[in-house]
Design a protein around this motif. Structure first.
Motif, PDB file in Angstrom:
ATOM      1  N   GLU A 111     -12.887   7.140 -15.416  1.00 35.70           N
ATOM      2  CA  GLU A 111     -11.578   6.617 -15.002  1.00 35.70           C
ATOM      3  C   GLU A 111     -11.477   6.537 -13.487  1.00 35.70           C
ATOM      4  N   ALA A 112     -11.936   7.586 -12.815  1.00 33.58           N
ATOM      5  CA  ALA A 112     -11.873   7.621 -11.353  1.00 33.58           C
ATOM      6  C   ALA A 112     -12.709   6.494 -10.750  1.00 33.58           C
ATOM      7  N   GLU A 113     -13.888   6.246 -11.299  1.00 32.13           N
ATOM      8  CA  GLU A 113     -14.740   5.170 -10.782  1.00 32.13           C
ATOM      9  C   GLU A 113     -14.082   3.806 -10.978  1.00 32.13           C
ATOM     10  N   LEU A 114     -13.457   3.591 -12.132  1.00 29.95           N
ATOM     11  CA  LEU A 114     -12.768   2.323 -12.377  1.00 29.95           C
ATOM     12  C   LEU A 114     -11.593   2.145 -11.414  1.00 29.95           C
ATOM     13  N   ALA A 115     -10.849   3.222 -11.197  1.00 33.48           N
ATOM     14  CA  ALA A 115      -9.709   3.154 -10.280  1.00 33.48           C
ATOM     15  C   ALA A 115     -10.186   2.936  -8.839  1.00 33.48           C
ATOM     16  N   ARG A 116     -11.268   3.576  -8.464  1.00 24.89           N
ATOM     17  CA  ARG A 116     -11.831   3.354  -7.121  1.00 24.89           C
ATOM     18  C   ARG A 116     -12.252   1.906  -6.946  1.00 24.89           C
ATOM     19  N   ALA A 117     -12.832   1.324  -7.998  1.00 26.71           N
ATOM     20  CA  ALA A 117     -13.239  -0.080  -7.934  1.00 26.71           C
ATOM     21  C   ALA A 117     -12.008  -0.966  -7.729  1.00 26.71           C
ATOM     22  N   GLY A 118     -10.913  -0.648  -8.405  1.00 28.62           N
ATOM     23  CA  GLY A 118      -9.667  -1.385  -8.207  1.00 28.62           C
ATOM     24  C   GLY A 118      -9.177  -1.264  -6.785  1.00 28.62           C
ATOM     25  N   TYR A 119      -9.282  -0.058  -6.228  1.00 27.12           N
ATOM     26  CA  TYR A 119      -8.887   0.169  -4.835  1.00 27.12           C
ATOM     27  C   TYR A 119      -9.739  -0.683  -3.895  1.00 27.12           C
ATOM     28  N   GLU A 120     -11.057  -0.669  -4.087  1.00 22.90           N
ATOM     29  CA  GLU A 120     -11.957  -1.426  -3.214  1.00 22.90           C
ATOM     30  C   GLU A 120     -11.675  -2.925  -3.305  1.00 22.90           C
ATOM     31  N   GLU A 121     -11.386  -3.427  -4.504  1.00 25.65           N
ATOM     32  CA  GLU A 121     -11.039  -4.842  -4.654  1.00 25.65           C
ATOM     33  C   GLU A 121      -9.762  -5.174  -3.881  1.00 25.65           C
ATOM     34  N   ALA A 122      -8.793  -4.274  -3.943  1.00 26.06           N
ATOM     35  CA  ALA A 122      -7.535  -4.486  -3.212  1.00 26.06           C
ATOM     36  C   ALA A 122      -7.779  -4.471  -1.706  1.00 26.06           C
ATOM     37  N   VAL A 123      -8.681  -3.606  -1.240  1.00 20.79           N
ATOM     38  CA  VAL A 123      -9.034  -3.564   0.180  1.00 20.79           C
ATOM     39  C   VAL A 123      -9.649  -4.895   0.594  1.00 20.79           C
ATOM     40  N   GLU A 124     -10.561  -5.391  -0.219  1.00 21.45           N
ATOM     41  CA  GLU A 124     -11.217  -6.671   0.091  1.00 21.45           C
ATOM     42  C   GLU A 124     -10.211  -7.816   0.160  1.00 21.45           C
TER      43      GLU A 124
ATOM     44  N   GLY B 155      -7.086  -7.409   0.951  1.00 17.60           N
ATOM     45  CA  GLY B 155      -6.065  -7.102   1.948  1.00 17.60           C
ATOM     46  C   GLY B 155      -4.689  -6.891   1.331  1.00 17.60           C
ATOM     47  N   ASP B 156      -4.649  -6.461   0.089  1.00 16.23           N
ATOM     48  CA  ASP B 156      -3.395  -6.263  -0.647  1.00 16.23           C
ATOM     49  C   ASP B 156      -2.946  -4.805  -0.522  1.00 16.23           C
ATOM     50  N   GLY B 157      -2.064  -4.534   0.441  1.00 20.76           N
ATOM     51  CA  GLY B 157      -1.606  -3.172   0.702  1.00 20.76           C
ATOM     52  C   GLY B 157      -0.898  -2.529  -0.470  1.00 20.76           C
ATOM     53  N   ASP B 158      -0.081  -3.301  -1.183  1.00 14.72           N
ATOM     54  CA  ASP B 158       0.624  -2.747  -2.342  1.00 14.72           C
ATOM     55  C   ASP B 158      -0.364  -2.244  -3.387  1.00 14.72           C
ATOM     56  N   GLU B 159      -1.363  -3.059  -3.666  1.00 17.95           N
ATOM     57  CA  GLU B 159      -2.364  -2.680  -4.673  1.00 17.95           C
ATOM     58  C   GLU B 159      -3.257  -1.547  -4.177  1.00 17.95           C
ATOM     59  N   GLN B 160      -3.568  -1.538  -2.883  1.00 18.40           N
ATOM     60  CA  GLN B 160      -4.353  -0.431  -2.337  1.00 18.40           C
ATOM     61  C   GLN B 160      -3.627   0.890  -2.566  1.00 18.40           C
ATOM     62  N   ALA B 161      -2.342   0.903  -2.246  1.00 17.50           N
ATOM     63  CA  ALA B 161      -1.544   2.119  -2.416  1.00 17.50           C
ATOM     64  C   ALA B 161      -1.472   2.516  -3.887  1.00 17.50           C
ATOM     65  N   ARG B 162      -1.258   1.535  -4.755  1.00 17.64           N
ATOM     66  CA  ARG B 162      -1.145   1.826  -6.186  1.00 17.64           C
ATOM     67  C   ARG B 162      -2.442   2.418  -6.729  1.00 17.64           C
ATOM     68  N   TRP B 163      -3.577   1.802  -6.371  1.00 14.46           N
ATOM     69  CA  TRP B 163      -4.853   2.309  -6.855  1.00 14.46           C
ATOM     70  C   TRP B 163      -5.184   3.671  -6.253  1.00 14.46           C
TER      71      TRP B 163
ATOM     72  N   LYS C   4      -4.099   8.648   1.247  1.00 20.98           N
ATOM     73  CA  LYS C   4      -4.332   7.217   1.450  1.00 20.98           C
ATOM     74  C   LYS C   4      -3.107   6.429   0.990  1.00 20.98           C
ATOM     75  N   ASP C   5      -2.614   6.745  -0.191  1.00 23.73           N
ATOM     76  CA  ASP C   5      -1.421   6.074  -0.708  1.00 23.73           C
ATOM     77  C   ASP C   5      -0.273   6.232   0.285  1.00 23.73           C
ATOM     78  N   TYR C   6      -0.047   7.447   0.739  1.00 21.67           N
ATOM     79  CA  TYR C   6       1.055   7.739   1.653  1.00 21.67           C
ATOM     80  C   TYR C   6       0.902   6.964   2.957  1.00 21.67           C
TER      81      TYR C   6
END
Length: 131
Positions: A6-19, A21-29, A52-54
């Protein structure tokens, strides 16, 4: 383990959001990863992701207001809980107070009559008011 996957999948979501440039999604992930590590009892790693979220969320302005966004209430509460579990009681208190800051500025308190009782809420992890 399931938590690691689960953590790896969520990290992948975070990295995609970083790529993207979606701040809302970065924070959520980042928040999601933090919760996964919290559930696994890995508090230092959870704290890293809640921070990171904060940090991402406080850089954004919500509705033109530079104050702490209301959606950070659960994050602040989670950070307070993690600091408490790590025996850093000063930081735990700081984040628990931040958890309530948006409520203190809201019309909820201005419209109160009588006493205020802080009660648990499934939506804000102990960050709600029952008036």
């Amino acid at each position: 383990s399931a938590g690691r996957k689960e953590a790896e999948l969520a990290r992948a979501g975070y990295e995609e959001a970083v790529e993207r440039g979606d701040g809302d999604e970065q924070a959520r992930w980042a928040n999601q990863v933090g919760h996964i590590f919290k559930e696994m009892g890995q508090y230092v790693e959870a704290l890293k992701w809640f921070r990171k979220d904060y940090e991402i969320s406080t850089k954004r302005k919500r509705d033109g207001d530079a104050s702490l966004p209301a959606n950070l209430m659960p994050t602040c509460q989670s950070m307070g809980e993690i600091y408490f579990r790590l025996n850093d009681f000063d930081q735990a208190l700081i984040y628990q107070v931040r958890c309530f800051t948006p409520l203190l500025r809201s019309s909820v308190l201005r419209n109160c009559q009588g006493s205020i009782q802080i009660t648990p809420s499934p939506y804000y992890n102990n960050c709600s008011l029952c008036v």
